[in-house]
Design a protein around this motif. Structure first.
Motif, PDB file in Angstrom:
ATOM      1  N   TRP A 154       0.834  -1.193   0.000  1.00  0.00           N
ATOM      2  CA  TRP A 154       0.000   0.000   0.000  1.00  0.00           C
ATOM      3  C   TRP A 154       0.868   1.243   0.000  1.00  0.00           C
ATOM      4  CZ3 TRP A 154      -3.461  -2.065   4.517  1.00  0.00           C
ATOM      5  CH2 TRP A 154      -4.368  -3.000   4.003  1.00  0.00           C
ATOM      6  N   VAL A 155       0.441   2.256  -0.741  1.00  0.00           N
ATOM      7  CA  VAL A 155       1.180   3.512  -0.820  1.00  0.00           C
ATOM      8  C   VAL A 155       0.348   4.633  -0.191  1.00  0.00           C
ATOM      9  CG1 VAL A 155       2.279   5.188  -2.357  1.00  0.00           C
ATOM     10  CG2 VAL A 155       2.436   2.742  -2.862  1.00  0.00           C
ATOM     11  N   ARG A 156      -0.695   5.080  -0.896  1.00  0.00           N
ATOM     12  CA  ARG A 156      -1.629   6.058  -0.367  1.00  0.00           C
ATOM     13  C   ARG A 156      -3.031   5.635  -0.779  1.00  0.00           C
ATOM     14  NH1 ARG A 156       2.187   6.918   1.960  1.00  0.00           N
ATOM     15  NH2 ARG A 156       3.349   8.857   2.312  1.00  0.00           N
ATOM     16  N   LEU A 157      -3.875   5.408   0.184  1.00  0.00           N
ATOM     17  CA  LEU A 157      -5.213   4.921  -0.094  1.00  0.00           C
ATOM     18  C   LEU A 157      -6.191   6.088  -0.118  1.00  0.00           C
ATOM     19  CD1 LEU A 157      -5.233   1.763   2.208  1.00  0.00           C
ATOM     20  CD2 LEU A 157      -4.464   1.973  -0.164  1.00  0.00           C
ATOM     21  N   ASP A 158      -7.135   6.031  -1.039  1.00  0.00           N
ATOM     22  CA  ASP A 158      -8.198   7.030  -1.091  1.00  0.00           C
ATOM     23  C   ASP A 158      -9.534   6.306  -1.170  1.00  0.00           C
ATOM     24  OD1 ASP A 158      -9.224   7.059  -4.136  1.00  0.00           O
ATOM     25  OD2 ASP A 158      -7.056   6.733  -4.100  1.00  0.00           O
ATOM     26  N   PRO A 159     -10.624   6.946  -0.763  1.00  0.00           N
ATOM     27  CA  PRO A 159     -11.921   6.259  -0.698  1.00  0.00           C
ATOM     28  C   PRO A 159     -12.355   5.629  -2.015  1.00  0.00           C
ATOM     29  CG  PRO A 159     -12.019   8.303   0.526  1.00  0.00           C
ATOM     30  CD  PRO A 159     -10.691   8.296  -0.173  1.00  0.00           C
ATOM     31  N   PRO A 171      -8.956   4.423   4.805  1.00  0.00           N
ATOM     32  CA  PRO A 171      -7.802   5.268   4.459  1.00  0.00           C
ATOM     33  C   PRO A 171      -7.412   6.226   5.581  1.00  0.00           C
ATOM     34  CG  PRO A 171      -9.336   5.170   2.616  1.00  0.00           C
ATOM     35  CD  PRO A 171     -10.039   4.552   3.795  1.00  0.00           C
ATOM     36  N   ARG A 172      -8.387   6.755   6.318  1.00  0.00           N
ATOM     37  CA  ARG A 172      -8.068   7.687   7.400  1.00  0.00           C
ATOM     38  C   ARG A 172      -7.259   7.007   8.497  1.00  0.00           C
ATOM     39  NH1 ARG A 172     -14.064  10.469   8.049  1.00  0.00           N
ATOM     40  NH2 ARG A 172     -14.117  11.508   6.001  1.00  0.00           N
ATOM     41  N   LEU A 173      -7.531   5.735   8.730  1.00  0.00           N
ATOM     42  CA  LEU A 173      -6.799   5.008   9.751  1.00  0.00           C
ATOM     43  C   LEU A 173      -5.436   4.533   9.250  1.00  0.00           C
ATOM     44  CD1 LEU A 173      -9.687   2.774  11.185  1.00  0.00           C
ATOM     45  CD2 LEU A 173      -8.748   4.882  12.171  1.00  0.00           C
ATOM     46  N   THR A 174      -5.359   4.206   7.971  1.00  0.00           N
ATOM     47  CA  THR A 174      -4.166   3.552   7.423  1.00  0.00           C
ATOM     48  C   THR A 174      -3.106   4.527   6.938  1.00  0.00           C
ATOM     49  OG1 THR A 174      -5.574   1.700   6.741  1.00  0.00           O
ATOM     50  CG2 THR A 174      -3.388   1.846   5.746  1.00  0.00           C
ATOM     51  N   ASN A 175      -3.499   5.609   6.286  1.00  0.00           N
ATOM     52  CA  ASN A 175      -2.517   6.493   5.664  1.00  0.00           C
ATOM     53  C   ASN A 175      -1.510   7.093   6.645  1.00  0.00           C
ATOM     54  OD1 ASN A 175      -3.259   6.113   3.001  1.00  0.00           O
ATOM     55  ND2 ASN A 175      -4.783   7.754   3.029  1.00  0.00           N
ATOM     56  N   PRO A 176      -1.890   7.496   7.875  1.00  0.00           N
ATOM     57  CA  PRO A 176      -0.858   7.977   8.816  1.00  0.00           C
ATOM     58  C   PRO A 176       0.216   6.928   9.101  1.00  0.00           C
ATOM     59  CG  PRO A 176      -3.034   8.625   9.570  1.00  0.00           C
ATOM     60  CD  PRO A 176      -3.244   7.683   8.423  1.00  0.00           C
ATOM     61  N   LEU A 177      -0.182   5.661   9.184  1.00  0.00           N
ATOM     62  CA  LEU A 177       0.797   4.600   9.411  1.00  0.00           C
ATOM     63  C   LEU A 177       1.708   4.419   8.203  1.00  0.00           C
ATOM     64  CD1 LEU A 177      -1.514   1.961  11.144  1.00  0.00           C
ATOM     65  CD2 LEU A 177       0.090   3.565  12.219  1.00  0.00           C
ATOM     66  N   LEU A 178       1.147   4.561   7.001  1.00  0.00           N
ATOM     67  CA  LEU A 178       1.962   4.443   5.790  1.00  0.00           C
ATOM     68  C   LEU A 178       2.962   5.590   5.693  1.00  0.00           C
ATOM     69  CD1 LEU A 178      -0.791   3.376   3.208  1.00  0.00           C
ATOM     70  CD2 LEU A 178       0.773   1.914   4.498  1.00  0.00           C
ATOM     71  N   ARG A 179       2.551   6.787   6.081  1.00  0.00           N
ATOM     72  CA  ARG A 179       3.485   7.920   6.063  1.00  0.00           C
ATOM     73  C   ARG A 179       4.611   7.713   7.067  1.00  0.00           C
ATOM     74  NH1 ARG A 179      -1.576  10.737   5.738  1.00  0.00           N
ATOM     75  NH2 ARG A 179      -1.870  11.644   3.640  1.00  0.00           N
ATOM     76  N   LEU A 180       4.274   7.186   8.238  1.00  0.00           N
ATOM     77  CA  LEU A 180       5.311   6.908   9.239  1.00  0.00           C
ATOM     78  C   LEU A 180       6.287   5.856   8.719  1.00  0.00           C
ATOM     79  CD1 LEU A 180       6.513   7.190  12.062  1.00  0.00           C
ATOM     80  CD2 LEU A 180       4.856   5.461  12.847  1.00  0.00           C
ATOM     81  N   ARG A 181       5.774   4.825   8.085  1.00  0.00           N
ATOM     82  CA  ARG A 181       6.645   3.796   7.492  1.00  0.00           C
ATOM     83  C   ARG A 181       7.611   4.413   6.489  1.00  0.00           C
ATOM     84  NH1 ARG A 181       3.683   0.619   3.015  1.00  0.00           N
ATOM     85  NH2 ARG A 181       4.037   2.698   2.116  1.00  0.00           N
TER      86      ARG A 181
END
Length: 380
Positions: A142-147, A182-192
């Protein structure tokens, strides 16, 4: 039932239009010519093409096509083919035409393979005593998820499963899962991504883009071919036909150099607008034990796509490559079960012994082509 000739092209084009509908444009004359006429691995010459057709009057009502190639098994190169574009018109299904066409192909092709296939095609291969190879896995990061992408993905992946598709509709319509996830996941992806950048140190591998593959890739192939007991050769002739001469999709090609010689390559593409918005690592090659090069090629691929895609996909059968993908945040999303039909019994026995030791990627078969995501799955 007969093998087609070049003069059958207009009738086959009409059949493809009837059989594939909106997807027919991605199997049009330029791709058909590249795949079956200009393919350098077929017998060449003559009027026949590697397409077997069922004809009712003057109308083509079914076909099985073969994408010719060369296969290396234990260092010996033999002619082989991939079964592609197997289709019978709805008006002529149920009469055994698919089995009769498949019988005709098997009687004429020494080694017939398939990597992705429908259940009906698998049953036909099993009828002929195919060897089922070890699973080939697709990995996704996953990179950046959108609705919109999440909703589209859920509905496309469940389209052939009524209950799952109904649950996907319900989760999006009632529970707004496609917005919440996406709201829950994207912050974790940015941290990664931040942590990966902070841990990055300069390496000795240089990666450059090329228009065509040259003799330096042939040298890489000769040096590493022994790593893979069963493989469709990755020499410049194959790579240029597959990834340069192919009219679509559009590919980008990169080679990795270290110590004054090429140590690997990767072929990439961004999905077309009609597909899910993914980046695709189509073909990734290096010595199976050279995890440094594999890691650098994957790192380069992720940088190439950046955050312009929702996810990055890669398919491989090589355990060493899988291990590197997992370390880079990829996880397994699908499994495919390739088949191989051999007319030579001794070769069949050897293929069976090597069933878990093949090199296969999205660059094989017609696994990588434009896959239209159902437009009805797109929504708010």
């Amino acid at each position: 039932m007969r093998k087609a000739s070049r003069s059958d092209r207009p009738a086959i084009a009409k059949f493809i239009e009837d059989a594939y509908g909106a997807r027919a444009q991605y199997k049009a004359t330029p791709r058909w010519t590249w795949q079956f006429i200009d393919n350098p691995f077929g017998p060449g010459g003559g009027d026949e093409v590697p397409v077997w057709v069922a004809v009712d009057g003057n109308r083509v009502v079914g076909q099985v096509a073969v994408q010719n190639g060369l296969l290396q098994v234990d260092g010996e190169t033999v002619e082989a083919g991939w079964a592609v574009d197997i289709m019978i018109l709805p008006s002529h299904r149920g009469a055994g035409l698919g089995h009769r066409l498949h019988d005709a192909v098997v009687s004429d092709v020494d080694i017939l393979m398939a990597l992705t296939m429908a259940d009906a095609s698998r049953r036909m291969a099993e009828k002929h005593g195919c060897v089922t190879l070890a699973d080939v896995h697709q990995f996704t990061r996953w990179v950046r998820l959108d609705p919109a992408s999440v909703r589209r993905y859920l509905l496309v992946r469940t389209a052939n499963h009524r209950r799952a598709n109904a649950a996907a509709h319900l989760s999006c319509r009632v529970f707004q899962f496609h917005r919440i996830f996406p709201r829950l996941t994207n912050p974790l992806l940015r941290l990664r991504d931040f942590l990966e950048r902070s841990l990055r140190w300069p390496g000795a591998t240089r990666i450059t883009e090329v228009d065509r593959f040259g003799p330096e890739v042939d040298e890489l192939w000769e040096r590493t071919r022994g790593d893979y007991p069963a493989i469709f050769p990755r020499d410049a002739q194959f790579l240029n036909w597959r990834f340069v001469d192919c009219p679509e999709p559009r590919y980008r090609r990169f080679v990795a150099e270290r110590g004054g010689r090429v140590v690997g390559y990767v072929v990439l593409r961004r999905a077309e607008p009609v597909e899910l918005p993914h980046g695709i690592i189509v073909d990734l090659y290096a010595s199976r034990h050279d995890t440094e090069t594999v890691n650098e090629l994957i790192r380069h691929s992720l940088a190439f796509f950046g955050d312009t895609v929702s996810a990055v996909d890669c398919g491989t059968s090589v355990a060493e490559f899988e291990a590197v993908l997992r370390k880079r945040g990829f996880f397994r999303t699908r499994a495919y079960h390739p088949t191989c039909i051999c007319r030579d019994s001794a070769l069949r026995d050897r293929v069976a012994q090597l069933r878990a030791d093949w090199f296969l990627s999205k660059g094989d078969h017609d696994w990588d082509q434009i896959h239209v995501a159902d437009p009805n799955a797109v929504g708010e």
